[in-house]
Design a protein around this motif. Structure first.
Motif, PDB file in Angstrom:
ATOM      1  N   VAL A 165      52.007  56.292  16.447  1.00 44.49           N
ATOM      2  CA  VAL A 165      50.742  56.164  15.715  1.00 44.49           C
ATOM      3  C   VAL A 165      49.671  55.543  16.600  1.00 44.49           C
ATOM      4  CG1 VAL A 165      49.612  55.055  13.749  1.00 44.49           C
ATOM      5  CG2 VAL A 165      51.893  56.042  13.476  1.00 44.49           C
ATOM      6  N   VAL A 166      50.016  54.445  17.262  1.00 47.64           N
ATOM      7  CA  VAL A 166      49.037  53.795  18.147  1.00 47.64           C
ATOM      8  C   VAL A 166      48.706  54.697  19.325  1.00 47.64           C
ATOM      9  CG1 VAL A 166      48.642  51.812  19.651  1.00 47.64           C
ATOM     10  CG2 VAL A 166      49.728  51.483  17.438  1.00 47.64           C
ATOM     11  N   PHE A 194      35.850  51.681  20.841  1.00 50.97           N
ATOM     12  CA  PHE A 194      36.641  51.446  19.635  1.00 50.97           C
ATOM     13  C   PHE A 194      37.800  50.484  19.881  1.00 50.97           C
ATOM     14  CE2 PHE A 194      34.833  55.688  18.756  1.00 50.97           C
ATOM     15  CZ  PHE A 194      34.238  55.425  17.534  1.00 50.97           C
ATOM     16  N   LEU A 195      38.456  50.600  21.026  1.00 49.26           N
ATOM     17  CA  LEU A 195      39.691  49.856  21.282  1.00 49.26           C
ATOM     18  C   LEU A 195      39.453  48.485  21.902  1.00 49.26           C
ATOM     19  CD1 LEU A 195      41.889  52.778  22.680  1.00 49.26           C
ATOM     20  CD2 LEU A 195      41.776  51.901  20.339  1.00 49.26           C
ATOM     21  N   THR A 196      38.260  48.236  22.419  1.00 42.83           N
ATOM     22  CA  THR A 196      38.000  46.953  23.085  1.00 42.83           C
ATOM     23  C   THR A 196      36.973  46.093  22.358  1.00 42.83           C
ATOM     24  OG1 THR A 196      36.363  48.054  24.502  1.00 42.83           O
ATOM     25  CG2 THR A 196      38.617  47.852  25.354  1.00 42.83           C
ATOM     26  N   ASP A 197      36.266  46.656  21.414  1.00 50.51           N
ATOM     27  CA  ASP A 197      35.281  45.890  20.640  1.00 50.51           C
ATOM     28  C   ASP A 197      35.997  45.181  19.491  1.00 50.51           C
ATOM     29  OD1 ASP A 197      33.190  44.856  19.191  1.00 50.51           O
ATOM     30  OD2 ASP A 197      31.954  46.661  19.317  1.00 50.51           O
ATOM     31  N   PRO A 198      35.939  43.838  19.408  1.00 50.94           N
ATOM     32  CA  PRO A 198      36.628  43.112  18.329  1.00 50.94           C
ATOM     33  C   PRO A 198      36.179  43.530  16.931  1.00 50.94           C
ATOM     34  CG  PRO A 198      35.941  41.597  20.061  1.00 50.94           C
ATOM     35  CD  PRO A 198      35.320  42.922  20.378  1.00 50.94           C
ATOM     36  N   ALA A 199      34.950  44.056  16.806  1.00 50.83           N
ATOM     37  CA  ALA A 199      34.455  44.447  15.486  1.00 50.83           C
ATOM     38  C   ALA A 199      35.221  45.628  14.911  1.00 50.83           C
ATOM     39  CB  ALA A 199      32.967  44.786  15.571  1.00 50.83           C
ATOM     40  N   TYR A 200      35.827  46.452  15.758  1.00 51.96           N
ATOM     41  CA  TYR A 200      36.555  47.633  15.290  1.00 51.96           C
ATOM     42  C   TYR A 200      38.051  47.368  15.113  1.00 51.96           C
ATOM     43  CZ  TYR A 200      32.380  50.362  16.439  1.00 51.96           C
ATOM     44  OH  TYR A 200      31.105  50.858  16.492  1.00 51.96           O
ATOM     45  N   PHE A 201      38.527  46.217  15.552  1.00 52.84           N
ATOM     46  CA  PHE A 201      39.979  45.984  15.585  1.00 52.84           C
ATOM     47  C   PHE A 201      40.591  46.012  14.188  1.00 52.84           C
ATOM     48  CE2 PHE A 201      43.760  43.267  15.660  1.00 52.84           C
ATOM     49  CZ  PHE A 201      44.466  43.854  16.687  1.00 52.84           C
ATOM     50  N   LYS A 202      40.081  45.213  13.270  1.00 51.98           N
ATOM     51  CA  LYS A 202      40.672  45.134  11.927  1.00 51.98           C
ATOM     52  C   LYS A 202      40.470  46.421  11.125  1.00 51.98           C
ATOM     53  CE  LYS A 202      40.318  40.113  11.791  1.00 51.98           C
ATOM     54  NZ  LYS A 202      39.645  38.932  11.212  1.00 51.98           N
ATOM     55  N   GLN A 277      52.685  47.085  15.361  1.00 51.92           N
ATOM     56  CA  GLN A 277      51.348  47.678  15.358  1.00 51.92           C
ATOM     57  C   GLN A 277      50.343  46.785  16.076  1.00 51.92           C
ATOM     58  OE1 GLN A 277      49.471  47.667  11.568  1.00 51.92           O
ATOM     59  NE2 GLN A 277      47.887  49.137  12.118  1.00 51.92           N
ATOM     60  N   ILE A 278      50.313  45.504  15.715  1.00 45.02           N
ATOM     61  CA  ILE A 278      49.318  44.593  16.289  1.00 45.02           C
ATOM     62  C   ILE A 278      49.610  44.329  17.762  1.00 45.02           C
ATOM     63  CG2 ILE A 278      48.399  42.252  16.164  1.00 45.02           C
ATOM     64  CD1 ILE A 278      48.719  42.385  13.164  1.00 45.02           C
ATOM     65  N   TYR A 279      50.877  44.198  18.121  1.00 45.84           N
ATOM     66  CA  TYR A 279      51.221  43.946  19.524  1.00 45.84           C
ATOM     67  C   TYR A 279      50.784  45.111  20.416  1.00 45.84           C
ATOM     68  CZ  TYR A 279      53.997  42.724  23.619  1.00 45.84           C
ATOM     69  OH  TYR A 279      54.389  42.402  24.887  1.00 45.84           O
ATOM     70  N   LEU A 280      50.926  46.336  19.898  1.00 44.85           N
ATOM     71  CA  LEU A 280      50.530  47.509  20.673  1.00 44.85           C
ATOM     72  C   LEU A 280      49.014  47.667  20.735  1.00 44.85           C
ATOM     73  CD1 LEU A 280      53.195  50.001  19.284  1.00 44.85           C
ATOM     74  CD2 LEU A 280      53.090  49.121  21.628  1.00 44.85           C
ATOM     75  N   MET A 281      48.309  47.183  19.723  1.00 47.25           N
ATOM     76  CA  MET A 281      46.851  47.321  19.684  1.00 47.25           C
ATOM     77  C   MET A 281      46.126  46.191  20.411  1.00 47.25           C
ATOM     78  SD  MET A 281      45.761  50.053  18.035  1.00 47.25           S
ATOM     79  CE  MET A 281      44.115  49.597  17.507  1.00 47.25           C
ATOM     80  N   LEU A 282      46.823  45.083  20.654  1.00 47.16           N
ATOM     81  CA  LEU A 282      46.169  43.931  21.275  1.00 47.16           C
ATOM     82  C   LEU A 282      45.822  44.207  22.730  1.00 47.16           C
ATOM     83  CD1 LEU A 282      47.947  40.674  20.031  1.00 47.16           C
ATOM     84  CD2 LEU A 282      45.573  41.330  19.696  1.00 47.16           C
ATOM     85  N   ASN A 283      44.720  43.625  23.160  1.00 51.04           N
ATOM     86  CA  ASN A 283      44.320  43.615  24.568  1.00 51.04           C
ATOM     87  C   ASN A 283      43.486  42.359  24.792  1.00 51.04           C
ATOM     88  OD1 ASN A 283      41.433  44.338  23.999  1.00 51.04           O
ATOM     89  ND2 ASN A 283      42.375  46.277  23.341  1.00 51.04           N
ATOM     90  N   PRO A 284      43.172  42.008  26.021  1.00 57.90           N
ATOM     91  CA  PRO A 284      42.419  40.763  26.257  1.00 57.90           C
ATOM     92  C   PRO A 284      41.093  40.682  25.517  1.00 57.90           C
ATOM     93  CG  PRO A 284      43.335  41.595  28.312  1.00 57.90           C
ATOM     94  CD  PRO A 284      43.591  42.638  27.283  1.00 57.90           C
ATOM     95  N   PHE A 285      40.489  41.816  25.174  1.00 59.40           N
ATOM     96  CA  PHE A 285      39.187  41.803  24.497  1.00 59.40           C
ATOM     97  C   PHE A 285      39.327  41.502  22.996  1.00 59.40           C
ATOM     98  CE2 PHE A 285      38.853  44.701  28.113  1.00 59.40           C
ATOM     99  CZ  PHE A 285      37.779  44.145  28.793  1.00 59.40           C
ATOM    100  N   THR A 286      40.451  41.878  22.409  1.00 58.17           N
ATOM    101  CA  THR A 286      40.635  41.717  20.960  1.00 58.17           C
ATOM    102  C   THR A 286      41.609  40.590  20.598  1.00 58.17           C
ATOM    103  OG1 THR A 286      42.390  43.389  20.987  1.00 58.17           O
ATOM    104  CG2 THR A 286      40.149  44.153  20.561  1.00 58.17           C
ATOM    105  N   LYS A 287      42.071  39.855  21.594  1.00 55.63           N
ATOM    106  CA  LYS A 287      43.074  38.813  21.334  1.00 55.63           C
ATOM    107  C   LYS A 287      42.543  37.730  20.408  1.00 55.63           C
ATOM    108  CE  LYS A 287      46.364  35.869  23.797  1.00 55.63           C
ATOM    109  NZ  LYS A 287      47.544  36.521  23.231  1.00 55.63           N
ATOM    110  N   GLU A 288      41.265  37.427  20.501  1.00 55.17           N
ATOM    111  CA  GLU A 288      40.686  36.346  19.704  1.00 55.17           C
ATOM    112  C   GLU A 288      40.764  36.641  18.207  1.00 55.17           C
ATOM    113  OE1 GLU A 288      38.931  32.601  19.217  1.00 55.17           O
ATOM    114  OE2 GLU A 288      39.694  33.557  21.041  1.00 55.17           O
ATOM    115  N   VAL A 289      40.574  37.904  17.813  1.00 52.01           N
ATOM    116  CA  VAL A 289      40.554  38.259  16.396  1.00 52.01           C
ATOM    117  C   VAL A 289      41.852  38.929  15.950  1.00 52.01           C
ATOM    118  CG1 VAL A 289      38.051  38.503  16.355  1.00 52.01           C
ATOM    119  CG2 VAL A 289      39.471  40.507  16.846  1.00 52.01           C
TER     120      VAL A 289
END
Length: 341
Positions: A165-166, A194-202, A277-289
């Protein structure tokens, strides 16, 4: 004199008779009490033998719960000591509630807790109602062939792993992916991160959960809707009720108890938001949220070998789930629903 002696003899005989009666009654009561456990044992043995095949069928499930759920609970002692592999499980230094204090004092842990609750309640608000809406829509379809086709199509994503899925999401939404190519070629827009902007993560997380699990969740609600008496709809049509009124006054009340029970179960897993799901979607840009308890515990417990803290967090998650399930069940009963227990 004769009358008095006869009266004394009659009194003595009466006393002896009552004494014998009390003794006999006491012996019978004692015998009855002694035979009660024997009867209970015989009754249990008889029931076990009568249901032996059903018990054999349930044995694998019981063994699974015993081996993977109950026996590992002995390891919860790690949450109250500083575990060292060299000192062993029960010989490591005892620290009491030190690790639980860390959960509420460490700012990083508080941030992770907030992310966990935030994502979980967003899933409840948007992903939980999705199967209900789908079931209501499918229930209104009269063409059985089309209905079964739609059911099969929306069920399929459930059988895909989160890696797939990811992976699909990355292929479509990465900087040079299909979506950005379409936006650039059709509308002349710049690539959207989409994948690096924290606003799109959730929003992406919620959309993935809905796409993957909503179709599978409709099975339960469609089964509940199958038990609704068709005469209720016929009576509503006679009274002039339209489709929306039929849904509001007949369909939704028919599945209300099912919705309540599933909501209670979901609240019990409010601290589990999907590690893979979250572990696969995480990256240094979205780690904060996007960093949640499960991913934080993985880093602390597995990568940094802080087993005691990871165990304390796991125990804390279980206690929170227990409180939420108990509270939701109590409120459900207060509002007239059956609840779970």
């Amino acid at each position: 004199m004769n009358h008095s002696s006869n009266g004394k003899d009659a009194t003595q005989h009466l006393r002896k008779g009552l004494l014998q009666l009390d003794t006999t009654t006491g012996i019978r009561k004692a015998e009855h009490l002694q035979t009660q456990p024997d009867r209970a044992r015989k009754g249990i043995t008889k029931r076990i033998w009568k249901d032996r095949y059903l018990l054999l069928i349930g044995l694998p499930g019981l063994l699974y719960l015993l081996v993977y759920k109950y026996i590992p609970m002995a390891g919860l002692v790690l949450a109250f000591n500083d575990y060292s592999p060299f000192q062993g499980l029960f010989s490591s230094p005892w620290v009491g509630f030190k690790h639980f204090q860390t959960i509420f004092e460490n700012k990083e842990v508080l941030r992770v807790l907030w992310n966990t609750f935030n994502i979980s309640f967003l899933q409840i608000a948007f992903a939980f109602p999705a199967p209900i809406v789908l079931a209501l829509m499918l229930n209104e379809v009269r063409n059985q062939i089309f209905k079964r086709l739609v059911q099969s199509v929306i069920y399929l994503p459930h059988f895909l792993s989160w890696v797939v899925v990811v992976g699909i999401c990355v292929v479509f939404l990465k900087g040079d992916g299909l979506v950005n190519h379409f936006l650039k070629d059709t509308f002349g827009l710049k690539a959207i991160p989409f994948l690096t902007d924290p606003a799109y993560f959730k929003p992406l997380l919620i959309a993935q959960v809905i796409w993957k699990e909503a179709g599978w969740g409709t099975i339960i609600f469609l089964a509940a809707l199958a038990g609704v008496n068709p005469q209720l709809y016929e009576a509503a049509i006679v009274d002039g009720a339209g489709r929306w009124r039929q849904i509001w006054h007949i369909t939704l009340p028919a599945i209300r108890s099912t919705i309540v029970i599933l909501l209670i179960l979901r609240l019990g897993n409010v601290m589990d938001v999907g590690f893979e799901q979250i572990y696969l979607m995480l990256n240094p840009f979205t780690k904060e949220v996007g960093d949640v308890l499960d991913t934080y515990v993985y880093v602390k417990g597995v990568q940094q070998s802080d087993y005691s803290f990871a165990t304390a967090v796991g125990l804390f998650k279980g206690l929170v789930g227990l409180v939420l399930v108990t509270g939701a069940n109590y409120l459900a009963k207060r509002f007239g629903e059956e609840g779970m227990f």
